[in-house]
Design a protein around this motif. Structure first.
Motif, PDB file in Angstrom:
ATOM      1  N   ILE A   1     -15.508  40.445 -27.052  1.00  0.00           N
ATOM      2  CA  ILE A   1     -14.929  41.816 -26.592  1.00  0.00           C
ATOM      3  C   ILE A   1     -14.062  42.172 -27.748  1.00  0.00           C
ATOM      4  O   ILE A   1     -14.023  43.080 -28.093  1.00  0.00           O
ATOM      5  CB  ILE A   1     -14.060  41.405 -25.672  1.00  0.00           C
ATOM      6  CG1 ILE A   1     -14.771  40.916 -24.341  1.00  0.00           C
ATOM      7  CG2 ILE A   1     -13.301  42.879 -25.065  1.00  0.00           C
ATOM      8  CD1 ILE A   1     -15.949  42.045 -23.757  1.00  0.00           C
TER       9      ILE A   1
ATOM     10  N   THR B   1     -12.420  50.953 -31.728  1.00  0.00           N
ATOM     11  CA  THR B   1     -11.174  50.934 -30.749  1.00  0.00           C
ATOM     12  C   THR B   1      -9.581  50.536 -31.721  1.00  0.00           C
ATOM     13  O   THR B   1      -9.757  49.675 -32.408  1.00  0.00           O
ATOM     14  CB  THR B   1     -11.356  50.166 -29.613  1.00  0.00           C
ATOM     15  OG1 THR B   1     -12.686  50.298 -29.270  1.00  0.00           O
ATOM     16  CG2 THR B   1     -10.350  50.082 -28.661  1.00  0.00           C
TER      17      THR B   1
ATOM     18  N   ILE C   1      -5.690  47.550 -28.462  1.00  0.00           N
ATOM     19  CA  ILE C   1      -6.579  47.497 -27.289  1.00  0.00           C
ATOM     20  C   ILE C   1      -7.654  46.284 -27.320  1.00  0.00           C
ATOM     21  O   ILE C   1      -7.936  45.724 -26.572  1.00  0.00           O
ATOM     22  CB  ILE C   1      -7.255  48.801 -26.936  1.00  0.00           C
ATOM     23  CG1 ILE C   1      -5.939  49.936 -26.598  1.00  0.00           C
ATOM     24  CG2 ILE C   1      -8.279  48.788 -25.883  1.00  0.00           C
ATOM     25  CD1 ILE C   1      -6.701  51.360 -26.718  1.00  0.00           C
TER      26      ILE C   1
ATOM     27  N   ALA D   1      -7.696  43.409 -24.792  1.00  0.00           N
ATOM     28  CA  ALA D   1      -8.793  43.356 -23.906  1.00  0.00           C
ATOM     29  C   ALA D   1      -9.443  42.175 -24.036  1.00  0.00           C
ATOM     30  O   ALA D   1      -9.908  41.410 -22.988  1.00  0.00           O
ATOM     31  CB  ALA D   1      -9.687  44.510 -24.315  1.00  0.00           C
TER      32      ALA D   1
ATOM     33  N   ALA E   1      -9.783  39.483 -20.896  1.00  0.00           N
ATOM     34  CA  ALA E   1     -11.108  39.205 -20.362  1.00  0.00           C
ATOM     35  C   ALA E   1     -11.303  37.609 -20.280  1.00  0.00           C
ATOM     36  O   ALA E   1     -11.919  37.175 -19.244  1.00  0.00           O
ATOM     37  CB  ALA E   1     -12.364  39.712 -21.283  1.00  0.00           C
TER      38      ALA E   1
END
Length: 424
Positions: free
Chosen positions: A7, A16, A20, A24, A28
């Motif tokens: 991810i 991104t 983030i 993230a 996850a």
């Protein structure tokens, strides 16, 4: 580990924001691979920024912004012109000396490039220097900012790696001066090769006058470095003292700082601080996951199985950091990689202060390399030339920076002499 790294890398590749991608990937992994309660995530992120030394971050940023706005950079530049403008390739030397002085105030390469860079590039153009040379020396000299104290990246390194920030600051002094000397030798060589003369005649009267005008500004690095060396200030207190001194100069002595400007500077400082701390918070969560899953141990074991020679370990880490610096923002790289590399360097006997300075210099070189080099984008805008021309101008100046990197990697004395003298 797909959720963590997969991810993170996918989001990073998609452009991104780094915080983030870090958060993230961590979320996850925690959600799908562990039974850890959700509130632990917030606890770890809050704990990452709940640190007294991190209070130095907003104050050093504020001090740099105040120095830029209060007209202090002009006084520094005028003094540097009088001091070294008479040498061959004079304004190139001025560029380096100005950055050394400003380094004792701002602590960031981008502030140096955006503040002094505007004055320096215009002056060099007016004296007939090529844009590529002007941009190249401005970019290279701006990397001195985070090496000579105060240094924002070294504050972050000290917090993440649990290393004395005062010792890191002391460790950066000799390498910072070494960078300036090597760059000035390069400017001299370039001037002789391309037939560049002196930009002005040396005048003792002009040197004295500009020095007197610059004394209050020159007192700032003396206040910060001297205060910490004598044990009067902690790094955080030194940052506060620098802000107070900058306010005194701008509002009362020079009277160049208005309430409207101060309001704008405050908002800029809040915005910059928030962006730094949110990266630190997300990286703290990411680093905690790496530690709890023993990924850091696995990496350390793998690397040490290849070699336990400190020089080879340093070479491998340097090559890795040079590549990382091309793609990742400095604060994020420090926050993620320090927990991975710190156990390795401690096992092979590399001094943490030496490693801190080496890591910061690696990442400063990354600011001068595409595709993510922030200084390149700043100077491309300041000089109003294409990004490609900016890269072409900066590339030759990577040579002196890499030379200094080799010296401080091979010879620990450059980074450990002053910390040993002052703190141990």
């Amino acid at each position: 580990m797909f959720w963590l790294f997969g991810i993170f890398l996918i989001l990073l590749a998609l452009g991104t924001p780094i915080f983030i991608a870090l958060a993230a990937g961590s979320l996850a992994y925690i959600k799908f691979e562990t039974m850890i309660p959700d509130f632990v995530v917030l606890h770890r992120m809050a704990g990452g920024v709940d640190s007294f030394p991190l209070l130095a971050v907003p104050f050093f940023i504020l001090a740099g912004n105040l120095m830029n706005t209060a007209g202090i950079t002009n006084r520094i530049y005028d003094f540097a012109v009088s001091a070294v403008g008479w040498m061959k390739g004079g304004l190139g030397h001025v560029n380096v000396v100005g950055s050394v002085i400003f380094a004792g105030m701002s602590g960031t390469a981008v502030a140096d490039a955006g503040g002094l860079g505007t004055i320096e590039i215009k002056a060099m153009r007016d004296h007939g220097y090529k844009d590529e040379f002007a941009v190249g020396i401005t970019a290279a000299s701006s990397t001195i900012g985070p090496i000579i104290p105060p240094s924002l990246p070294m504050v972050i390194f000290g917090v993440v790696g649990n290393v004395s920030i005062g010792q890191l600051f002391a460790g950066g002094l000799i390498p910072g001066v070494l960078m300036a000397v090597v760059m000035m030798f390069y400017v001299t060589w370039y001037a002789h090769r391309h037939g560049i003369g002196r930009d002005q005649v040396f005048r003792m009267k002009a040197l004295g006058e500009t020095f007197l005008r610059a004394i209050p500004a020159l007192f700032t690095p003396a206040l910060i470095i001297g205060g910490m060396s004598l044990g009067i200030f902690t790094p955080t207190e030194a940052a506060i003292a620098a802000c107070a001194w900058a306010l005194l100069l701008g509002a009362l002595l020079y009277r160049s700082l208005t309430l409207k400007q101060f309001y704008r500077i405050t908002l800029e400082t809040i915005e910059t601080t928030a962006s730094v701390l949110i990266i630190v918070a997300a990286a703290s969560l990411f680093g905690w996951v790496l530690t709890t899953t023993r990924v850091t141990e696995a990496i350390a074991t793998g690397l040490l199985s290849v070699t336990d020679n400190p020089l080879l370990i340093m070479l491998i880490i340097n090559l890795f950091l040079l590549v990382v610096g091309c793609f990742m923002e400095t604060i994020a790289a420090i926050s993620i990689l320090v927990p991975i590399f710190m156990p390795i360097i401690l096992k092979v006997g590399i001094d943490p202060v030496q490693f801190g300075v080496v890591m910061v210099l690696n990442l400063m070189i990354g600011l001068l390399t595409p595709p993510v080099g922030m200084v390149l984008f700043v100077l491309s805008k300041v000089a109003n030339i294409s990004f490609e021309r900016t890269v072409a101008g900066v590339t030759p100046f990577l040579v002196p920076l890499l030379l200094v990197l080799v010296l401080i990697s091979v010879f620990p004395w450059f980074t450990t002499a002053l910390p040993t003298l002052w703190y141990r």
